[in-house]
Design a protein around this motif. Structure first.
Motif, mmCIF file in Angstrom:
data_model
loop_
_atom_site.group_PDB
_atom_site.id
_atom_site.type_symbol
_atom_site.label_atom_id
_atom_site.label_comp_id
_atom_site.label_asym_id
_atom_site.label_seq_id
_atom_site.Cartn_x
_atom_site.Cartn_y
_atom_site.Cartn_z
ATOM 1 N N SER A 124 34.163 52.133 70.124
ATOM 2 C CA SER A 124 34.160 50.857 69.439
ATOM 3 C C SER A 124 35.113 50.941 68.251
ATOM 4 O O SER A 124 35.224 51.987 67.624
ATOM 5 C CB SER A 124 32.739 50.553 68.964
ATOM 6 O OG SER A 124 32.671 49.301 68.344
ATOM 7 N N ASN A 170 35.405 48.674 72.792
ATOM 8 C CA ASN A 170 34.902 47.331 72.497
ATOM 9 C C ASN A 170 35.202 46.988 71.044
ATOM 10 O O ASN A 170 35.271 47.860 70.183
ATOM 11 C CB ASN A 170 33.418 47.169 72.870
ATOM 12 C CG ASN A 170 32.491 47.977 72.007
ATOM 13 O OD1 ASN A 170 32.354 47.704 70.814
ATOM 14 N ND2 ASN A 170 31.843 48.972 72.593
ATOM 15 N N LEU A 171 35.427 45.701 70.796
ATOM 16 C CA LEU A 171 35.726 45.212 69.449
ATOM 17 C C LEU A 171 34.433 44.790 68.781
ATOM 18 O O LEU A 171 33.647 44.038 69.355
ATOM 19 C CB LEU A 171 36.698 44.034 69.517
ATOM 20 C CG LEU A 171 38.015 44.269 70.241
ATOM 21 C CD1 LEU A 171 38.900 43.029 70.157
ATOM 22 C CD2 LEU A 171 38.740 45.488 69.708
ATOM 23 N N ASN A 172 34.232 45.273 67.564
ATOM 24 C CA ASN A 172 32.959 45.046 66.874
ATOM 25 C C ASN A 172 33.201 44.986 65.374
ATOM 26 O O ASN A 172 34.005 45.744 64.840
ATOM 27 C CB ASN A 172 32.008 46.204 67.220
ATOM 28 C CG ASN A 172 30.639 46.053 66.607
ATOM 29 O OD1 ASN A 172 30.180 44.952 66.349
ATOM 30 N ND2 ASN A 172 29.987 47.172 66.378
ATOM 31 N N ASP A 173 32.495 44.132 64.689
ATOM 32 C CA ASP A 173 32.577 44.071 63.232
ATOM 33 C C ASP A 173 31.769 45.237 62.668
ATOM 34 O O ASP A 173 30.547 45.227 62.695
ATOM 35 C CB ASP A 173 32.045 42.725 62.727
ATOM 36 C CG ASP A 173 32.223 42.566 61.218
ATOM 37 O OD1 ASP A 173 32.504 43.564 60.522
ATOM 38 O OD2 ASP A 173 32.088 41.426 60.752
ATOM 39 N N GLU A 192 24.880 41.897 72.486
ATOM 40 C CA GLU A 192 25.838 40.838 72.175
ATOM 41 C C GLU A 192 27.052 40.962 73.087
ATOM 42 O O GLU A 192 27.341 42.051 73.599
ATOM 43 C CB GLU A 192 26.256 40.889 70.710
ATOM 44 C CG GLU A 192 26.981 42.159 70.307
ATOM 45 C CD GLU A 192 27.341 42.207 68.821
ATOM 46 O OE1 GLU A 192 27.297 41.171 68.148
ATOM 47 O OE2 GLU A 192 27.677 43.297 68.359
ATOM 48 N N ASN A 193 27.743 39.866 73.296
ATOM 49 C CA ASN A 193 28.977 39.884 74.074
ATOM 50 C C ASN A 193 30.106 40.385 73.182
ATOM 51 O O ASN A 193 30.254 39.921 72.046
ATOM 52 C CB ASN A 193 29.313 38.492 74.615
ATOM 53 C CG ASN A 193 28.477 38.155 75.824
ATOM 54 O OD1 ASN A 193 28.028 39.043 76.549
ATOM 55 N ND2 ASN A 193 28.243 36.876 76.047
ATOM 56 N N ARG A 194 30.866 41.336 73.697
ATOM 57 C CA ARG A 194 32.008 41.872 72.960
ATOM 58 C C ARG A 194 33.249 41.857 73.844
ATOM 59 O O ARG A 194 33.158 41.995 75.053
ATOM 60 C CB ARG A 194 31.749 43.310 72.495
ATOM 61 C CG ARG A 194 30.659 43.420 71.451
ATOM 62 C CD ARG A 194 30.600 44.810 70.894
ATOM 63 N NE ARG A 194 29.394 44.999 70.097
ATOM 64 C CZ ARG A 194 28.950 46.180 69.692
ATOM 65 N NH1 ARG A 194 29.613 47.277 70.023
ATOM 66 N NH2 ARG A 194 27.862 46.276 68.978
ATOM 67 N N SER A 205 23.588 47.509 71.010
ATOM 68 C CA SER A 205 23.763 48.455 69.894
ATOM 69 C C SER A 205 22.595 49.436 69.849
ATOM 70 O O SER A 205 21.592 49.256 70.544
ATOM 71 C CB SER A 205 23.852 47.694 68.565
ATOM 72 O OG SER A 205 22.589 47.127 68.255
ATOM 73 N N GLU A 238 35.144 40.615 78.851
ATOM 74 C CA GLU A 238 34.056 40.469 77.889
ATOM 75 C C GLU A 238 32.826 41.059 78.545
ATOM 76 O O GLU A 238 32.617 40.885 79.746
ATOM 77 C CB GLU A 238 33.809 38.999 77.529
ATOM 78 C CG GLU A 238 34.603 38.565 76.332
ATOM 79 C CD GLU A 238 34.171 37.225 75.775
ATOM 80 O OE1 GLU A 238 33.012 37.122 75.301
ATOM 81 O OE2 GLU A 238 34.998 36.307 75.813
ATOM 82 N N LYS A 298 28.497 42.496 77.863
ATOM 83 C CA LYS A 298 27.309 42.589 77.018
ATOM 84 C C LYS A 298 27.153 44.058 76.592
ATOM 85 O O LYS A 298 27.134 44.957 77.425
ATOM 86 C CB LYS A 298 26.074 42.132 77.788
ATOM 87 C CG LYS A 298 24.817 42.047 76.922
ATOM 88 C CD LYS A 298 23.624 41.626 77.746
ATOM 89 C CE LYS A 298 23.348 40.175 77.467
ATOM 90 N NZ LYS A 298 22.085 39.725 78.078
#
Length: 182
Positions: free
Chosen positions: A79, A148-151, A127-129, A121, A116, A118
Protein backbone atom coordinates in the motif's frame (compact mmCIF):
# COMPACT_ATOMS: atom_id res chain seq x y z
CA UNK A 1 69.14 -35.97 54.06
CA UNK A 2 69.25 -32.47 52.62
CA UNK A 3 70.91 -33.85 49.48
CA UNK A 4 68.16 -36.42 49.10
CA UNK A 5 65.49 -33.70 49.48
CA UNK A 6 67.22 -31.49 46.87
CA UNK A 7 67.56 -34.46 44.54
CA UNK A 8 63.85 -35.36 44.85
CA UNK A 9 62.82 -31.72 44.43
CA UNK A 10 65.00 -31.36 41.31
CA UNK A 11 63.60 -34.62 39.94
CA UNK A 12 60.04 -33.41 40.65
CA UNK A 13 60.65 -30.02 38.95
CA UNK A 14 62.38 -31.66 35.97
CA UNK A 15 59.49 -34.10 35.56
CA UNK A 16 56.90 -31.34 35.51
CA UNK A 17 59.03 -29.28 33.13
CA UNK A 18 59.24 -32.20 30.71
CA UNK A 19 55.50 -32.74 31.03
CA UNK A 20 54.86 -29.04 30.33
CA UNK A 21 57.15 -29.04 27.27
CA UNK A 22 55.56 -32.25 26.02
CA UNK A 23 52.01 -30.85 26.32
CA UNK A 24 52.45 -27.21 25.34
CA UNK A 25 55.86 -26.91 23.72
CA UNK A 26 55.24 -29.37 20.92
CA UNK A 27 53.52 -28.26 17.74
CA UNK A 28 50.89 -30.94 17.98
CA UNK A 29 47.30 -29.85 17.55
CA UNK A 30 44.90 -31.64 19.76
CA UNK A 31 41.61 -31.98 17.92
CA UNK A 32 38.43 -32.49 19.85
CA UNK A 33 36.04 -34.79 18.10
CA UNK A 34 32.39 -33.71 18.15
CA UNK A 35 30.10 -35.54 20.49
CA UNK A 36 28.37 -38.30 18.57
CA UNK A 37 24.95 -37.43 20.06
CA UNK A 38 25.06 -33.81 18.80
CA UNK A 39 23.99 -33.36 15.19
CA UNK A 40 25.37 -30.45 13.13
CA UNK A 41 23.00 -27.65 12.21
CA UNK A 42 22.04 -27.77 8.55
CA UNK A 43 20.16 -24.80 7.09
CA UNK A 44 17.87 -25.84 4.23
CA UNK A 45 18.37 -23.81 1.03
CA UNK A 46 14.87 -22.31 1.16
CA UNK A 47 15.93 -20.39 4.29
CA UNK A 48 19.08 -18.91 2.78
CA UNK A 49 17.44 -15.56 2.04
CA UNK A 50 18.34 -11.97 2.89
CA UNK A 51 17.16 -10.84 6.29
CA UNK A 52 15.23 -7.58 6.36
CA UNK A 53 13.99 -5.50 9.25
CA UNK A 54 10.64 -4.02 10.19
CA UNK A 55 11.51 -0.82 8.27
CA UNK A 56 13.41 -0.73 4.96
CA UNK A 57 14.10 1.68 2.10
CA UNK A 58 12.08 1.10 -1.06
CA UNK A 59 12.78 2.58 -4.48
CA UNK A 60 10.38 3.18 -7.35
CA UNK A 61 12.61 3.52 -10.43
CA UNK A 62 9.81 4.76 -12.74
CA UNK A 63 9.02 7.59 -10.33
CA UNK A 64 12.68 8.20 -9.30
CA UNK A 65 11.49 7.98 -5.72
CA UNK A 66 12.98 6.44 -2.56
CA UNK A 67 10.85 6.12 0.59
CA UNK A 68 10.99 4.41 3.98
CA UNK A 69 8.58 1.52 4.16
CA UNK A 70 7.02 -0.50 6.93
CA UNK A 71 7.39 -4.26 6.43
CA UNK A 72 4.17 -6.02 7.42
CA UNK A 73 3.99 -9.80 7.09
CA UNK A 74 0.35 -9.62 8.16
CA UNK A 75 -0.64 -7.45 5.21
CA UNK A 76 -1.69 -9.30 2.08
CA UNK A 77 -0.59 -6.57 -0.32
CA UNK A 78 1.50 -3.43 -0.56
CA UNK A 79 0.00 0.00 0.00
CA UNK A 80 1.19 3.55 -0.71
CA UNK A 81 0.03 6.85 0.74
CA UNK A 82 -2.17 8.57 -1.85
CA UNK A 83 -4.42 11.63 -1.76
CA UNK A 84 -6.07 13.70 -4.51
CA UNK A 85 -6.57 10.54 -6.57
CA UNK A 86 -8.00 10.92 -10.06
CA UNK A 87 -8.37 8.60 -13.04
CA UNK A 88 -7.50 9.92 -16.50
CA UNK A 89 -7.69 8.34 -19.93
CA UNK A 90 -4.83 8.90 -22.38
CA UNK A 91 -4.83 7.27 -25.84
CA UNK A 92 -7.42 4.73 -24.69
CA UNK A 93 -5.47 3.70 -21.56
CA UNK A 94 -6.57 4.51 -18.01
CA UNK A 95 -4.01 6.03 -15.66
CA UNK A 96 -4.19 7.17 -12.05
CA UNK A 97 -2.78 10.48 -10.84
CA UNK A 98 -2.25 10.96 -7.12
CA UNK A 99 -0.18 12.86 -4.59
CA UNK A 100 2.15 11.34 -2.04
CA UNK A 101 4.63 13.16 0.19
CA UNK A 102 8.42 13.17 0.31
CA UNK A 103 9.88 15.12 3.24
CA UNK A 104 6.41 16.63 3.81
CA UNK A 105 6.34 18.01 0.24
CA UNK A 106 3.64 16.78 -2.15
CA UNK A 107 4.80 14.80 -5.20
CA UNK A 108 2.39 14.12 -8.07
CA UNK A 109 2.70 10.56 -9.39
CA UNK A 110 1.19 8.74 -12.35
CA UNK A 111 0.66 5.02 -12.79
CA UNK A 112 -1.30 2.66 -14.97
CA UNK A 113 -4.70 1.76 -13.49
CA UNK A 114 -5.14 -1.98 -12.83
CA UNK A 115 -8.52 -2.25 -11.08
CA UNK A 116 -10.60 -1.27 -8.08
CA UNK A 117 -10.88 -3.84 -5.32
CA UNK A 118 -12.30 -4.26 -1.84
CA UNK A 119 -9.48 -4.18 0.73
CA UNK A 120 -9.93 -4.98 4.41
CA UNK A 121 -7.63 -3.11 6.80
CA UNK A 122 -6.10 -4.64 9.93
CA UNK A 123 -8.85 -2.97 11.94
CA UNK A 124 -11.39 -4.97 9.93
CA UNK A 125 -12.78 -2.05 7.91
CA UNK A 126 -13.42 -2.85 4.23
CA UNK A 127 -13.22 -0.20 1.53
CA UNK A 128 -12.80 0.02 -2.23
CA UNK A 129 -9.28 1.03 -3.24
CA UNK A 130 -7.63 1.73 -6.55
CA UNK A 131 -4.97 -0.79 -7.47
CA UNK A 132 -1.89 0.07 -9.54
CA UNK A 133 1.14 -1.91 -10.66
CA UNK A 134 4.63 -0.44 -10.31
CA UNK A 135 8.26 -1.55 -10.41
CA UNK A 136 9.56 -1.64 -6.84
CA UNK A 137 13.11 -2.23 -5.64
CA UNK A 138 14.21 -3.23 -2.14
CA UNK A 139 17.92 -3.95 -1.80
CA UNK A 140 18.92 -5.76 -4.98
CA UNK A 141 15.43 -7.21 -5.55
CA UNK A 142 13.41 -5.44 -8.24
CA UNK A 143 9.95 -6.60 -9.24
CA UNK A 144 6.66 -5.35 -10.65
CA UNK A 145 4.19 -5.37 -7.76
CA UNK A 146 0.50 -4.68 -7.17
CA UNK A 147 -0.01 -1.70 -4.83
CA UNK A 148 -3.23 -0.28 -3.44
CA UNK A 149 -3.69 3.46 -2.95
CA UNK A 150 -4.63 4.47 0.57
CA UNK A 151 -4.66 7.63 2.67
CA UNK A 152 -1.93 6.87 5.21
CA UNK A 153 -1.83 10.43 6.62
CA UNK A 154 -2.03 9.28 10.24
CA UNK A 155 0.51 6.50 9.77
CA UNK A 156 4.28 6.83 10.19
CA UNK A 157 5.41 5.28 6.91
CA UNK A 158 4.10 6.18 3.45
CA UNK A 159 4.60 2.64 2.13
CA UNK A 160 3.47 -0.68 3.55
CA UNK A 161 5.24 -3.75 2.15
CA UNK A 162 2.95 -6.77 2.18
CA UNK A 163 3.27 -10.46 1.49
CA UNK A 164 2.67 -10.07 -2.24
CA UNK A 165 6.20 -8.61 -2.47
CA UNK A 166 7.92 -10.36 0.46
CA UNK A 167 6.91 -13.96 -0.10
CA UNK A 168 9.74 -16.28 -1.07
CA UNK A 169 12.39 -13.55 -1.16
CA UNK A 170 13.10 -12.42 2.41
CA UNK A 171 13.17 -13.43 6.07
CA UNK A 172 11.98 -10.72 8.45
CA UNK A 173 13.70 -9.97 11.76
CA UNK A 174 11.54 -7.43 13.57
CA UNK A 175 14.43 -6.45 15.85
CA UNK A 176 16.18 -4.84 12.85
CA UNK A 177 15.65 -1.71 10.76
CA UNK A 178 17.31 -0.88 7.44
CA UNK A 179 19.02 -4.27 7.31
CA UNK A 180 19.51 -3.84 3.55
CA UNK A 181 21.29 -0.51 4.12
CA UNK A 182 20.46 3.17 3.86
Amino acid sequence: MLHLFRFLLSFFILGHLLLFINCFGSKQIIEKKPDSHIKPIVIPPQYLKPIIGRVEWVEFPNWKLKLRARVDTGAKSCSIHAVNIEKVTENGEVFVLFDTFVDEKPVRLKSKFVKEAKVTSTSGVSENRIIISEMMKMGKYKEEVIINLNDRTNLTYPILIGRNYLMGKFLVDVSLSHALGD
